[in-house]
Design an enzyme around this catalytic site. Structure first.
Site, PDB file in Angstrom:
ATOM      1  N   HIS A  65       0.847  -1.196   0.000  1.00 13.88           N
ATOM      2  CA  HIS A  65       0.000   0.000   0.000  1.00 13.88           C
ATOM      3  C   HIS A  65       0.881   1.244   0.000  1.00 13.88           C
ATOM      4  O   HIS A  65       1.451   1.622   1.018  1.00 13.88           O
ATOM      5  CB  HIS A  65      -0.902  -0.012   1.240  1.00 13.88           C
ATOM      6  CG  HIS A  65      -1.925   1.082   1.266  1.00 13.88           C
ATOM      7  ND1 HIS A  65      -3.289   0.834   1.327  1.00 13.88           N
ATOM      8  CD2 HIS A  65      -1.809   2.437   1.253  1.00 13.88           C
ATOM      9  CE1 HIS A  65      -3.950   1.985   1.365  1.00 13.88           C
ATOM     10  NE2 HIS A  65      -3.063   2.976   1.313  1.00 13.88           N
ATOM     11  N   HIS A  67       1.372   5.253  -2.388  1.00  6.68           N
ATOM     12  CA  HIS A  67       0.796   6.175  -3.385  1.00  6.68           C
ATOM     13  C   HIS A  67       1.942   6.804  -4.184  1.00  6.68           C
ATOM     14  O   HIS A  67       2.440   7.879  -3.853  1.00  6.68           O
ATOM     15  CB  HIS A  67      -0.032   7.258  -2.693  1.00  6.68           C
ATOM     16  CG  HIS A  67      -1.251   6.743  -2.002  1.00  6.68           C
ATOM     17  ND1 HIS A  67      -2.519   6.821  -2.555  1.00  6.68           N
ATOM     18  CD2 HIS A  67      -1.411   6.115  -0.813  1.00  6.68           C
ATOM     19  CE1 HIS A  67      -3.396   6.280  -1.726  1.00  6.68           C
ATOM     20  NE2 HIS A  67      -2.746   5.836  -0.662  1.00  6.68           N
ATOM     21  N   GLN A 160      -9.636   8.973  -5.238  1.00 10.02           N
ATOM     22  CA  GLN A 160      -9.330   9.765  -4.048  1.00 10.02           C
ATOM     23  C   GLN A 160     -10.492  10.646  -3.599  1.00 10.02           C
ATOM     24  O   GLN A 160     -10.737  10.809  -2.394  1.00 10.02           O
ATOM     25  CB  GLN A 160      -8.110  10.650  -4.319  1.00 10.02           C
ATOM     26  CG  GLN A 160      -7.735  11.618  -3.206  1.00 10.02           C
ATOM     27  CD  GLN A 160      -7.199  10.924  -1.967  1.00 10.02           C
ATOM     28  OE1 GLN A 160      -6.034  10.574  -1.910  1.00 10.02           O
ATOM     29  NE2 GLN A 160      -8.041  10.720  -0.968  1.00 10.02           N
ATOM     30  N   HIS A 218      -9.389   1.607   0.195  1.00 10.06           N
ATOM     31  CA  HIS A 218      -9.287   2.302   1.472  1.00 10.06           C
ATOM     32  C   HIS A 218     -10.649   2.145   2.162  1.00 10.06           C
ATOM     33  O   HIS A 218     -11.690   2.346   1.521  1.00 10.06           O
ATOM     34  CB  HIS A 218      -9.014   3.789   1.263  1.00 10.06           C
ATOM     35  CG  HIS A 218      -7.639   4.103   0.738  1.00 10.06           C
ATOM     36  ND1 HIS A 218      -7.134   3.529  -0.391  1.00 10.06           N
ATOM     37  CD2 HIS A 218      -6.690   4.969   1.210  1.00 10.06           C
ATOM     38  CE1 HIS A 218      -5.907   4.020  -0.610  1.00 10.06           C
ATOM     39  NE2 HIS A 218      -5.622   4.881   0.348  1.00 10.06           N
ATOM     40  N   GLU A 221     -11.116   4.765   7.012  1.00 14.49           N
ATOM     41  CA  GLU A 221      -9.910   5.467   7.481  1.00 14.49           C
ATOM     42  C   GLU A 221     -10.339   6.736   8.227  1.00 14.49           C
ATOM     43  O   GLU A 221     -10.256   7.848   7.714  1.00 14.49           O
ATOM     44  CB  GLU A 221      -8.983   5.817   6.311  1.00 14.49           C
ATOM     45  CG  GLU A 221      -7.647   6.378   6.782  1.00 14.49           C
ATOM     46  CD  GLU A 221      -6.750   6.830   5.648  1.00 14.49           C
ATOM     47  OE1 GLU A 221      -5.619   7.250   5.945  1.00 14.49           O
ATOM     48  OE2 GLU A 221      -7.168   6.785   4.475  1.00 14.49           O
ATOM     49  N   ASP A 317       2.550   3.394   2.679  1.00 18.78           N
ATOM     50  CA  ASP A 317       1.516   4.385   2.390  1.00 18.78           C
ATOM     51  C   ASP A 317       2.065   5.644   1.734  1.00 18.78           C
ATOM     52  O   ASP A 317       1.845   5.867   0.561  1.00 18.78           O
ATOM     53  CB  ASP A 317       0.720   4.732   3.655  1.00 18.78           C
ATOM     54  CG  ASP A 317      -0.623   5.385   3.354  1.00 18.78           C
ATOM     55  OD1 ASP A 317      -0.988   5.485   2.172  1.00 18.78           O
ATOM     56  OD2 ASP A 317      -1.313   5.787   4.293  1.00 18.78           O
TER      57      ASP A 317
END
Length: 436
Positions: A65, A67, A160, A218, A221, A317
């Site tokens: 995971h 980005h 996102q 996701h 969160e 992350d």
């Protein structure tokens, strides 16, 4: 250094479980491990020889995971001064319009090289597809092919800004998958309403039916104990027969659920075969920001999930982006944070935790992993004795081997302390006779 055909001598091979494992030699022919034998029994035959000197030989690390489209953008256009998840998302929204193909490729390439140099062999990257031009995705698809000899990169279509809450969100997700994304992503808790979040989850599974792709979203969160999309994910996983093909990242709301509900959810997740990816570097920073004291850690229930038989993995992350201004692409850094925040400091727990950056995320990705005769010759020699020492020391990856080729190497640091005018070498392992 790059060659086919290797001999690795005097290595302590994973898994050690903290036992006194006898060193072995490995013979590599082409891209496979042809033999693992007692040290000294594989004879030199002109192939490149690497002397592990009794150090730890591990499967490659896995970052399940990250980005990569956002890496190394910290401070652009401004810093996240509140340290909150929301300010990070808003800051990224301001940065997105200036993305270019070469901008994304250049930053992502650098971050990937950082990860590879530190032992990572498989990376699953979420890519923001709330962009009508899909600039970042196109760049990373290109980079995936260019770097395939040194790392396996899998791309996740990540909305996102939401799917229902973003114009043409469903169409963009479909276009992203058609362009070549490997995995379907999502973010149901960021939709405008609970109902929209549930609808998003169902859309993701419908898209999985259409494309045959797995899901990695996701989920929950937030510190809001009322955020409960994970139960919807688990139920749909079972109803669609997708056990073992669904991953949920973060799930930090689980740290705020009451124990009765959490216990029920653990049983459902186990039955559903959903993998949970904790991201301790980001979540220990981003979550709990609205608490005074006591302040929540902002982490999912790692120990309880693991004890219940749920597959748990650890991700990096962010690497120097609007959400997390630090990081160097080290999965051992992320794992070290996990064992601290999740309080997995028991001797046995340390060895279980190591699986969360190796075998567990590889299982979730459905790839062959591990060091065995006949297996793929991909592994890392770390400058330490075993898995627990790897977490404690976060040592150099002496050699990183992928498909039988050395793709990275690092010279370990050497420390000298000057005592009474004499230079005394210092190592960070206990002296002989000291209990460990």
């Amino acid at each position: 250094m790059a060659t086919y055909g290797l001999i690795v001598s005097n290595a302590r091979v994973h898994p050690t479980f903290g036992r006194s494992v006898e060193p072995v030699d490995l013979s590599i022919e082409g891209d496979r491990i042809s033999a693992i034998r007692a040290t000294g029994t594989i004879r030199a035959d002109g192939r490149l020889e690497l002397d592990a000197a009794g150090q730890f030989l591990s499967p490659p690390l896995v970052d399940p995971h990250v980005h990569l489209d956002a890496v190394l953008t910290v401070g652009e256009p401004r810093y996240n001064e509140s340290g909150t998840l929301i300010e990070g998302i808003l800051t990224w929204a301001e940065r997105k319009p200036s993305l270019t193909h070469e901008d994304v490729k250049g930053r992502a390439r650098q971050a990937i090289l950082w990860e590879v140099a530190q032992g990572t062999g498989l990376i699953r990257s979420h890519v923001d597809v709330c962009d009508p031009s899909l600039t970042a995705l196109r760049a990373l698809i290109e980079l995936r092919e260019e770097l395939r000899d040194i790392v396996e990169l899998r791309l996740i279509a990540f909305p996102q800004d939401g799917i229902l809450s973003f114009p043409n969100g469903k169409d963009l997700m479909r276009e992203a998958m058609a362009l070549g994304c490997d995995v379907i992503g999502g973010i149901p808790h960021y939709e405008w309403t609970r109902e929209d979040g549930v609808e998003e989850v169902h859309f993701l599974f419908d898209l999985a039916r259409e494309t045959g792709a797995p899901i990695d979203l996701h989920c929950d969160e937030t510190d809001d104990e009322h955020s409960r999309f994970l139960e919807v994910v688990a139920a749909r996983t079972m109803r669609d027969g997708m056990q073992g093909r669904v991953v949920a990242g973060h799930t930090t709301a689980m740290g705020s659920y009451n124990d009765a509900y959490a216990f029920k959810l653990l049983q459902i997740l186990k039955r559903a075969g959903v993998t949970i990816v904790a991201n301790p570097l980001d979540n220990i920073v981003l979550q709990g920001r609205f608490d005074t004291y006591p302040k929540r850690r902002g982490m999912t229930r790692v120990k309880e999930l693991d004890a219940a038989g749920v597959n748990v993995a650890c991700g990096h992350d962010s690497i120097m982006d609007p959400w997390y201004p630090l990081g160097r692409g080290s999965m051992l850094d992320a794992l070290s944070m996990l064992v601290h925040v999740a309080q997995m400091s028991g001797r046995t727990e340390l060895f279980r935790a190591y699986e969360m950056v190796t075998m567990n995320p590889a299982r979730a990705a459905g790839v062959e992993w591990g060091v065995k005769e006949g297996g793929t010759a991909s592994f890392v020699v770390f400058d330490c004795a075993d898995e627990a020492e790897a977490i404690r020391l976060r040592p150099a990856a002496r050699w990183v081997v992928r498909n039988g080729r050395v793709v990275a190497e690092t010279e370990p640091a050497r420390s000298l302390v000057h005592v009474d005018g004499q230079a005394q070498p210092v190592t960070f392992t206990p002296a002989a006779g000291v209990a460990v």
